[in-house]
Design an enzyme around this catalytic site. Structure first.
Site, PDB file in Angstrom:
ATOM      1  CE  LYS A   1     -89.741  26.175  50.030  1.00  0.00           C
ATOM      2  NZ  LYS A   1     -89.968  27.276  50.811  1.00  0.00           N
TER       3      LYS A   1
ATOM      4  CG  ASP B   1     -89.345  26.910  54.143  1.00  0.00           C
ATOM      5  OD1 ASP B   1     -88.586  26.024  53.538  1.00  0.00           O
ATOM      6  OD2 ASP B   1     -90.326  27.504  53.551  1.00  0.00           O
TER       7      ASP B   1
ATOM      8  CE1 TYR C   1     -92.925  30.724  49.546  1.00  0.00           C
ATOM      9  CE2 TYR C   1     -91.663  30.606  51.501  1.00  0.00           C
ATOM     10  CZ  TYR C   1     -92.657  29.941  50.760  1.00  0.00           C
ATOM     11  OH  TYR C   1     -92.825  28.742  50.648  1.00  0.00           O
TER      12      TYR C   1
ATOM     13  CG  HIS D   1     -90.782  27.204  45.303  1.00  0.00           C
ATOM     14  ND1 HIS D   1     -90.798  28.554  45.821  1.00  0.00           N
ATOM     15  CD2 HIS D   1     -91.753  26.598  45.914  1.00  0.00           C
ATOM     16  CE1 HIS D   1     -91.716  28.959  46.554  1.00  0.00           C
ATOM     17  NE2 HIS D   1     -92.386  27.897  46.774  1.00  0.00           N
TER      18      HIS D   1
END
Ligand code: A2P
Length: 289
Positions: A87, A57, A62, A120
């Protein structure tokens, strides 16, 4: 690390799978990659894959999609065996930017499709999540992503998606652990056949893993507190995505499929709910671009 790659792969646990409402299968546990950076993800994703992880994931926000992609390629595990999820961030919501954002994600990951693509955060202040969802449905119909889901959505957001597009997500990934059990949301998910995925499944920023109740159950089971928590998720039908940067803890975290908690232990864990979130983020007002 003393174990050879081959020894690790011979000993990997078999992670069971759920079938999503759209017919695709998803592993019952995965690797969370926040807050790894590109370099960490590149080094650590192979360590996880060699220990049996198949769901990885990530998210644009990120900042590690490139590292995740490199790690997957260097692991030697075929892409077809993996379930890769990312996301879309708030700043890319809306008709004009979803496709560009998704193409950036696919390029950074070095793949031609995602297994699951999620919104997200709903970002209600931006109010573009419905249009974003429509674009994701198109990307799914064109084969760029196999399944579409969301993260951090409340029932009001999910109901609006259904009312305006006729389709609910197959997954909602939310903050969830024994101190923050999201029971009402999970009931809603069940009614609508939405699979619950848990971020922060080990209760980061809480004292969950220090709990004496947990320690007692762990002692009785001959397991660690983290394993008890992850087994609680799996046994509750929730898909946890624990992050660890430590290969030994990665192996510990995936070893939750060949033993069970008793009904009494599950009930004990149910009573650990405090309703206090570790992050403090409320999706009704949280805006993350
Ligand atoms: P580390 O990366 O050093 O292992 P969450 O997935 O709930 O956000 O939790 C991640 C945090 O929990 C990280 O700080 C991670 O640290 C730590 N962690 C991961 N696995 C374990 C474990 N088995 N026991 C204790 N702490 C863990």
């Amino acid at each position: 690390m003393s174990d050879s790659k081959k020894d690790l792969q011979d000993a990997v646990p078999d992670v069971a799978k759920h079938v999503l409402r759209d017919g695709h299968e998803i592993p019952q546990l995965g690797l969370g990659t926040y807050p790894m950076d590109d370099a960490e993800a590149e080094a650590l994703v192979p360590e996880a894959l060699w220990r049996g992880y198949r769901l990885v994931d990530t998210a644009v926000n990120y900042g590690n999609e490139r590292g995740v992609g490199r790690g997957i390629r260097s692991s030697g595990i075929p892409r077809s065996e993996l379930f890769l999820t990312s996301k879309i961030p708030g700043r890319d919501h809306g008709r004009a930017s979803v496709r560009r954002s998704l193409e950036g994600t696919l390029t950074r990951l070095g793949t031609d499709h995602l297994d699951l693509y999620m919104i997200h955060w709903p970002n209600p202040g931006v109010d573009q999540y419905v249009q974003t969802w429509r674009e994701m449905m198109t990307a799914r119909d064109e084969g760029l992503v196999r399944s579409i889901g969301v993260s951090n959505f409340l029932p009001e957001h999910l109901l609006r998606l259904e009312a305006e597009t006729g389709e609910m997500p197959v997954v909602n990934q939310v903050e969830l652990h024994p101190q923050y059990q999201q029971e009402a949301l999970r009931r809603f998910h069940q009614e609508h056949r939405i699979l619950t995925e848990a971020w922060s499944p080990l209760g980061r920023k809480t004292d969950l893993l220090q709990s004496e109740w947990l320690a007692e159950i762990a002692r009785k089971q001959g397991r660690t507190p983290a394993q008890v928590v992850l087994r609680w998720h799996v046994q509750s039908g929730i898909v946890p995505i624990p992050k660890s940067s430590n290969p030994q803890r990665m192996a510990e975290n995936i070893d939750v499929f060949e033993w069970e908690l008793t009904d009494e232990q599950m009930e004990r864990l149910r009573m650990m709910h405090t309703g206090i979130s570790g992050s403090g983020f409320d999706p009704a007002v949280h805006e993350e671009m």
